[in-house]
Every structure is written in C-alpha cells, then in structure tokens.
Motif scaffolding. Sequence first.
Motif, PDB file in Angstrom:
ATOM      1  N   GLY A  45       0.786  -1.222   0.000  1.00 45.50           N
ATOM      2  CA  GLY A  45       0.000   0.000   0.000  1.00 45.50           C
ATOM      3  C   GLY A  45       0.820   1.274   0.000  1.00 45.50           C
ATOM      4  N   ALA A  46       2.087   1.184   0.409  1.00 43.39           N
ATOM      5  CA  ALA A  46       2.956   2.362   0.432  1.00 43.39           C
ATOM      6  C   ALA A  46       3.951   2.357  -0.717  1.00 43.39           C
ATOM      7  N   SER A  47       3.759   1.456  -1.684  1.00 45.54           N
ATOM      8  CA  SER A  47       4.720   1.287  -2.765  1.00 45.54           C
ATOM      9  C   SER A  47       4.263   1.952  -4.057  1.00 45.54           C
ATOM     10  N   THR A  48       5.220   2.366  -4.859  1.00 44.23           N
ATOM     11  CA  THR A  48       4.942   2.808  -6.218  1.00 44.23           C
ATOM     12  C   THR A  48       4.835   1.567  -7.111  1.00 44.23           C
ATOM     13  N   GLU A 108       0.091  13.686  -0.271  1.00 47.84           N
ATOM     14  CA  GLU A 108      -0.604  12.401  -0.347  1.00 47.84           C
ATOM     15  C   GLU A 108       0.454  11.331  -0.612  1.00 47.84           C
ATOM     16  N   ILE A 109       1.065  10.839   0.464  1.00 50.40           N
ATOM     17  CA  ILE A 109       2.241   9.985   0.324  1.00 50.40           C
ATOM     18  C   ILE A 109       1.913   8.584  -0.175  1.00 50.40           C
ATOM     19  N   TYR A 110       0.676   8.124   0.005  1.00 50.97           N
ATOM     20  CA  TYR A 110       0.267   6.813  -0.490  1.00 50.97           C
ATOM     21  C   TYR A 110      -0.851   7.000  -1.508  1.00 50.97           C
ATOM     22  N   LYS A 111      -0.636   6.577  -2.729  1.00 46.77           N
ATOM     23  CA  LYS A 111      -1.674   6.668  -3.750  1.00 46.77           C
ATOM     24  C   LYS A 111      -2.639   5.507  -3.608  1.00 46.77           C
TER      25      LYS A 111
END
Length: 361
Positions: A45-48, A108-111
């Motif tokens: 969830g926190a990854s590109t 918005e650090i997590y898309k």
Amino acid sequence: MSNNQFLANLGVEIPIIQAPMVGVSNPKLAAEVSNAGALGSIGLGASTPDQARAVIRQTRALTSQPYNVNMFCHKPAQFDSARNDAWLAYVAQWFPEFDAVPPESLREIYKSFLDDRLMLQVLLEERPPVVSFHFGAPDSGWVAELKAAGIVTLGCATTLLEAQHLQACGLDAVVAQGFEAGGHRGVFDDAPNQDHQLGLMPLTRLLVTQLKIPVIAAGGIMDGAGINAALALGACGAQLGTAFILCPESSATPEHRAAFATQRVHETRITNYISGRPARGLANRLYLESAKDQIPPPAEYPLAYDVAKALHAAAILKGSHEFAAQWAGQGAPLARSLPAAELIKTLVEEMHIASAAIAFV
C-alpha cells in the motif's frame, strides 16, 4: 468454492495467513511463511508501481508457493485545506522540541489503488497468486481483470455490509477483521462514529452465516488454540499479523521489538491521530484521544501520516522514538520471537494439542 476447499485449492496446506503489514512484512518473511505451508503476505500500500514490481519479483525468487500482496483502496484525499492546515498547525507544536521545522504543506504519500491503473497493470503482468485489498475494493471490472489473469482476490471487512459489498464486487473470499486486530482498521468509511467496532467472534459468525464466499478470521489470534477457535466459528483460515512482528525475518524496528518486552504491550489502543485513519498499536505521544485540550480533527488519510512521519524522523535524530507508529493487536503479549518457519510449525503443533484436549473432554 466452499469454505473448506478455499485454501487447499489455492495450494496452501496450513489454514494460516501472515497479515500483509506495511513496514513489517517483506519478501523474506512472506517467503518463509509460504515455504512452511501457510500463506505469506506483503503490504504494498505504500509502494509505487516500480517498487511493487521489484518486491513481487523478489518474493517470487524466494518461493514457488502461493503468496499474497495487499493494496490500499482508500478514498483519494480531497485536500480539505481548512482541515489539513489546522492539523498541520496543531502537530507543528512538537517540532521545536527536536530543533526541527514542520513541513509547509501535507502530501498524499500513499496513492490509492482505486486511482492507480499503473499498479493494476503491474499486477496483471507479474501475476502474484493472491491480491488482497484494505479500506475497500476496486470496482468489479478491475476485479474481473485480476481474476481473468488467474489471481485470487481477497478483501477486508469490518461489518456485514462491507463484506456483502466485497462479495458483490466478485472477490473470492473475505477477511473478517475484528476490533482486536493491530494496524489500520479496514473500515471503508473512516468518518467519526462509522466504525461498528465488532469483535472477531460476532463478526466472523455474521459473515460465515450470511455470505456465499469463504471467510478468513483476523484479529487477536496468536496461537494454535486461537486458530482452532476461528475454524470452529466457520472460518476457512486465520490471519495473524502481530504474531509475526518478533520474527527475525520481519522488518520491525529494534525499538518496536523492544516495546513488546514492556508494559506498553498490554495497552494497545486505537487512534486516528497518526495517519488520519483509525489504527491499533502501542500508544505514543500522538495518541491524543484522552487529552483534555481542544484537538482539531486530524488531516485526511494519508496526509496526516505525512506530518506524523516527518515528526517521527525529526525525533529520531534526537534519539527519541516517542512518535513511532508501532502497530500491534490486543494479543501482543502472546507474541513470540521465533523464526517464521518455526512459528508456523509451533502454531500447527498447538492446533493439534488444542484439538486433542477438546476431543479428550
């Protein structure tokens, strides 16, 4: 697919799923769990998209067994300026304590996966065996694309209504997340007073009796007896997260691990002041629910997390971990420091012992 057949048909021998904890799970932990016969998981969830592709490939190189990757399906931030600015101004009060300056604005650090077609494309190309969703689920069209690629899909629900929505979206199974669970609550709507706070036992029974798809129980399960209890409730398996935090393969920080040896481990609480969404963990200085002063509503998720992480980073430079997000469930005092494969073996042995004890009675 029936409840009893679900994990077996997936190729998972043991009805245990290691929860996909962002910041704690990683390819090594997931692979060790999967190689031991259970289902390992990774939180993406926190990854590109590029990071996700790399992690999936790393995991695939470590195991030929099924594994799960998890996506965040939160509503994208609306950037409520008044709300977000008020929260940033409030949290800014702690930065001078660490000779630091707060960020000028929140990011918005997590898309959200709901707004990330590139991430969907990575999943369709890399084809991890299982993809799970938190905070909701993508529309049925995306789910159909994943299933057409041979990917099994799971969703997290905290109420019957949420579970019914996941079923309608076409997901293969639902994770029933009880209020006891550590980390972020899977609630679809994070507005105040929208969390029904259902415990694992009533939630699992509600879903098992009302849904047509398999149910996996999650929340406070730490040992074989707990897993057996979940199966007795009608679940096809149990998802454990906090139980794996102390495994040497996990990415938990030394401070997070050390906290499990303190009294704090007995006092897990839920706060939305760290990330903007309710989450259970070991209380730190941003657990403000009991504060007497007037506190503005936290910024939207994940904007609030942006400033919380900035504050934590500033505090670390001064040797303080008082703002660390150390997620853990209510069963945290039962956590054991065992290698992941040994923990799975121990859990299975405990399941057999618990079953034998019931049979004897």
